[in-house]
Structure formats: C-alpha cells, structure tokens
Design a protein around this motif. Sequence first.
Motif, PDB file in Angstrom:
ATOM      1  N   ALA A 174       0.817  -1.212   0.000  1.00 48.20           N
ATOM      2  CA  ALA A 174       0.000   0.000   0.000  1.00 48.20           C
ATOM      3  C   ALA A 174       0.851   1.263   0.000  1.00 48.20           C
ATOM      4  O   ALA A 174       0.326   2.353  -0.187  1.00 48.20           O
ATOM      5  CB  ALA A 174      -0.919  -0.007   1.220  1.00 48.20           C
ATOM      6  N   ARG A 179       2.664   2.304   2.629  1.00 45.86           N
ATOM      7  CA  ARG A 179       2.779   2.934   3.947  1.00 45.86           C
ATOM      8  C   ARG A 179       4.153   2.684   4.563  1.00 45.86           C
ATOM      9  O   ARG A 179       4.494   3.272   5.571  1.00 45.86           O
ATOM     10  CB  ARG A 179       1.699   2.396   4.889  1.00 45.86           C
ATOM     11  N   SER A 195      -6.656   0.603   0.883  1.00 48.35           N
ATOM     12  CA  SER A 195      -5.309   0.862   0.365  1.00 48.35           C
ATOM     13  C   SER A 195      -4.943  -0.074  -0.785  1.00 48.35           C
ATOM     14  O   SER A 195      -3.923   0.119  -1.439  1.00 48.35           O
ATOM     15  CB  SER A 195      -4.289   0.716   1.493  1.00 48.35           C
ATOM     16  N   TRP A 211      -5.885   9.895   0.259  1.00 47.20           N
ATOM     17  CA  TRP A 211      -4.790   9.060   0.746  1.00 47.20           C
ATOM     18  C   TRP A 211      -3.992   9.740   1.850  1.00 47.20           C
ATOM     19  O   TRP A 211      -3.434   9.083   2.718  1.00 47.20           O
ATOM     20  CB  TRP A 211      -3.884   8.672  -0.431  1.00 47.20           C
ATOM     21  N   LEU A 247      -6.061   8.598   4.629  1.00 45.38           N
ATOM     22  CA  LEU A 247      -6.194   7.135   4.728  1.00 45.38           C
ATOM     23  C   LEU A 247      -4.853   6.434   4.904  1.00 45.38           C
ATOM     24  O   LEU A 247      -4.809   5.280   5.315  1.00 45.38           O
ATOM     25  CB  LEU A 247      -6.904   6.600   3.483  1.00 45.38           C
ATOM     26  N   LYS A 248      -3.771   7.127   4.597  1.00 42.18           N
ATOM     27  CA  LYS A 248      -2.454   6.515   4.777  1.00 42.18           C
ATOM     28  C   LYS A 248      -2.145   6.342   6.259  1.00 42.18           C
ATOM     29  O   LYS A 248      -1.416   5.456   6.652  1.00 42.18           O
ATOM     30  CB  LYS A 248      -1.398   7.418   4.112  1.00 42.18           C
ATOM     31  N   PRO A 274      -2.703   5.279   9.988  1.00 41.86           N
ATOM     32  CA  PRO A 274      -3.534   4.350  10.757  1.00 41.86           C
ATOM     33  C   PRO A 274      -4.446   5.066  11.756  1.00 41.86           C
ATOM     34  O   PRO A 274      -5.550   4.596  12.029  1.00 41.86           O
ATOM     35  CB  PRO A 274      -2.519   3.455  11.481  1.00 41.86           C
ATOM     36  N   CYS A 309      -7.652   6.202   9.969  1.00 41.68           N
ATOM     37  CA  CYS A 309      -8.450   5.032   9.581  1.00 41.68           C
ATOM     38  C   CYS A 309      -9.183   4.459  10.786  1.00 41.68           C
ATOM     39  O   CYS A 309     -10.374   4.141  10.714  1.00 41.68           O
ATOM     40  CB  CYS A 309      -7.550   3.952   8.981  1.00 41.68           C
TER      41      CYS A 309
END
Lengths: 253, 228
Positions: free
Chosen positions: A168, A170, B77, B88, B91-92, B94, B97
């Motif tokens: 993803a 991250r 993701s 993003w 949303l990237k 944690p 989210c």
Amino acid sequence: MIREILTAAALALVCAQGAQAENIRIATEGAYPPFNLVDSSGKLKGFDVDIAKALCAEMKAHCTIVAQAWDGIIPGLKAGKYDAIIASMSITPARKKAVDFTAPYYVAGAALVGPAKSDITFTPAGLKGKTIGVQRATTYAALLKEKFPGAKIKLYDTVDNQNLDLKAGRLDGVVAQQVVMYEWLKKDGGKAFAFKGKPFLDPKYIGDGAGIAVNKGNTKLRDQFDAALKTIMANGTYAKINASYFPFSIAPK
Amino acid sequence: MNISVMIGALPDLLGGVALTTELVALALLVGFVIALSTALARLSGVAVLRWLATAYVFTFRGTPLLVQIFLIYYGLSQFAFVRDSVAWVVLKQPFWCTLMALALNTGAYTAEVFRGGILSVPHNQIEAARAIGMSPVTAFRRIIWPLAIRQALPAYGNEMILMVKASSLASTVTLMDITGVAQTLAADTYMPIEIFTAAALVYLCLTYAMTQAIHFFERRLDVTRRRS
C-alpha cells in the motif's frame, strides 16, 4: 554338503548386502512448502526431501522417507517409528533436550524487502528515519530494535498484514525471514518490490538454523549425517539443490 | 506474578493512554454528530433519508469493528485510485483510519440509542410545545432533546465505556495505544500475565473516570432529584 555351502554363500551374500546398504527411515512433515510438501501424485518433495535423498546417496544407505504431522514428529522419533527427522526443524535449546541435532543444513537469514526503485540499504545508516514493518514478537523485531535504532518500527500481527502495508506504500521496507519473503516476492510482490542489501545472519537473532534430528545418543547416525552433509556441501551437490529452489544461498556458514 | 515488572511497565503504558484517550474522545465527538443526524434521519418524513440512515445503521451495527478497521485500513489501500487520490493523505495514517472506523461504529449504535430516547418522549409534551407556538426546531431543542437524552443516557454511557475498550483494536493496525504498548512489552519481557494485568488496570482507571463523569451528568439531568 552342497546345500550347506549354498546356504552359507546365501547367508554371506545377505550379510554383505546388509553391510553395504543400511536401512534408514526418515520423517518429514510434508506441509511446509517449499521445504517439504506432498505433490499432486502423493509423493513427498521439496528442499528437505532433496537434501535427505542426497545425504542417503552419499551414505550409500537405503532410505525411506515418510510424512508425519508436525506435532507428533518428535514423539514418533522417540517411539522408533523412524530414525531421523529432516523437516526444517530449527535447532533450539528446548528441542536439544529431547533430541540430538546434526550441524545445521540450512540457515534462512533476515532480509530487507523494499520497493524495487528505492535506494534503501540494510545498514543502520540506510534505515535511519525509514518506516520499517516487522511482525511483532519475532526475532526480526528484536533485531531491528537493537541493531537498527534509527528505523521507525511498525509492528504487525502477521507477515501478511505487514506485506499488505508495504504494497500500500505505507512502509519504506519490511524485515522478515528471507525464504518467506522470497515466496511473497515470487507470487505477490512482483516486479515492484525486491530484496535490498545482504541478509542478516547473526545466530544471536536468527537462531542456529535447521538441523537433522536423531534420537538422543544415536551418535553413529548423527555422525554419518554430519559427514555426508560436509561432503555434499563440498562437492557441489548441495549448491545444485539450493539453486533449484532459491536464487540465493541458504547454506550455513 | 512479578509486581516490579508491572510497575516498570506503567510509564510505557501511560504513554499509550494519550493515544487511547485521543482516539476515544474524537470518536465519541464525531460519533455523537453522526448519531444525532442519523437518529433524526431515521425519524424524518423523507423516505430517502430514512432509507439511507437505516442502511448505515444496519451495515455498521451488523459487522464486527475489527472487520471495519481492516476494510478501511488494509482494504481501501489495495485500490490504486484510492492511493492516488487526495483522500490518501488521511487514509495513509492508521490513526485516521481507526478513528473513522470507531466513529462510524459508535455512530450507528448511538443513533439507535438516541432514536429510542426520542421515541420515548410522550406525544402530549410535543403537542403542548407546538400548541404554545414553538417551532419544530425549538420544540426539539427545548422539550424533546432534554427528555430524550435523559432516557438515553444510561445506554449512551454504556456505549461510551464500550468505546474505550473497542479502541484497543487500534493495536491491530500498528497504533501504539495501551494495548499496542502492552503487546510489545509482553513480547519483549516474556511476561504477558504481568503486562496485560497492568494494562487491564489502566483501562479500569479510564473506564472508572468515564463512569463517574456519566453519573455526574445523570444526576444533573435528573429533574426529580434536583428539586428535592
């Protein structure tokens, strides 16, 4: 008279054959690909099985390899169902109390995987300030914390989740067992991700590797295996088997 | 039981308290707004609003919070268009989210609590309010809502305490809340019983403080007692 001579000759022949080819029964799990697995025709195969066959050929022994469920694999050895276990069994102090081990026949190091285009390196300086994913409560987490203090560590419950977050975007990289990551790169990571730098092999963090287990006190068989292992590692047989599974060496140093 | 390990773990665990508190407070705040709007939508005369609110409550009350967190964190993701979008940025992380999942989850439960409270308001009170010329908004603000929240508070308080405990799922998406810190400490020390007992005590303190706060509001809203 002739009958007696014939009997003696026959006996001698049987004995000679017995001395020539010993019978060794070897257990593996058959459920730990690519090291040991059962193929669609029901045959055992994998890295462990190939090593077992090579060792037997070297020892000129007649071997039968059987599949045995993991949780009963040491009890089965102790009960005499087979003479040795070649099943990617890590050499640990706890197991050493129950069985004797040969020298390790493979060691899978800790590897760093990152985006293919990234210039990240597996060094304390290279990981400084980078976000690295690792599975919680593993030796790899301890390794990162102690040897790579500059890295921002993110802890995951499973390797699968850790890899999902790498995909993803991250994470700058993940540190996990080399073979596990190789399999992931092969089926999931594709061309977008790659190994970065050399794998980390310090036994303090990754253990002593996988060994062949024999019953406690069966030094004769253990020494036979150790000698054969040395030979196949020296004569290139090991490297050939290694290369047919992994593009990197998992031979213990 | 090694008491010194438990005491030694406390400073680290208290570091996790900040994140847990932040998550719960924000989730309850956002959840309250969602819940009130959803409750009103479910009671409104507009069919589309009613239908949307019902679908939202059905979905978020009917699925486990862990699945919601995983779908928002790992699920979204997976799509390149999500990763390429402006969303993003949020949303990237944690944190966002998890906050989103917690707020949407508690919003769905609380909406039903509020709806029940509003429905419990006697009709004659509403009619009386309208009869003396209050607009619907004023009637809601001055008559319906105070009566409704009094009815709903015990159940709402329950939901708030559940939220404190539900926030522990944040640890599954790499957040270092109380549970995340505890899991890491347990793996480092090989003393899970001591560490998780210490973590449980920290949660107990948090929920105790919350229970006291809810009791305070319950007493304040209890008209009969204030008079006596």
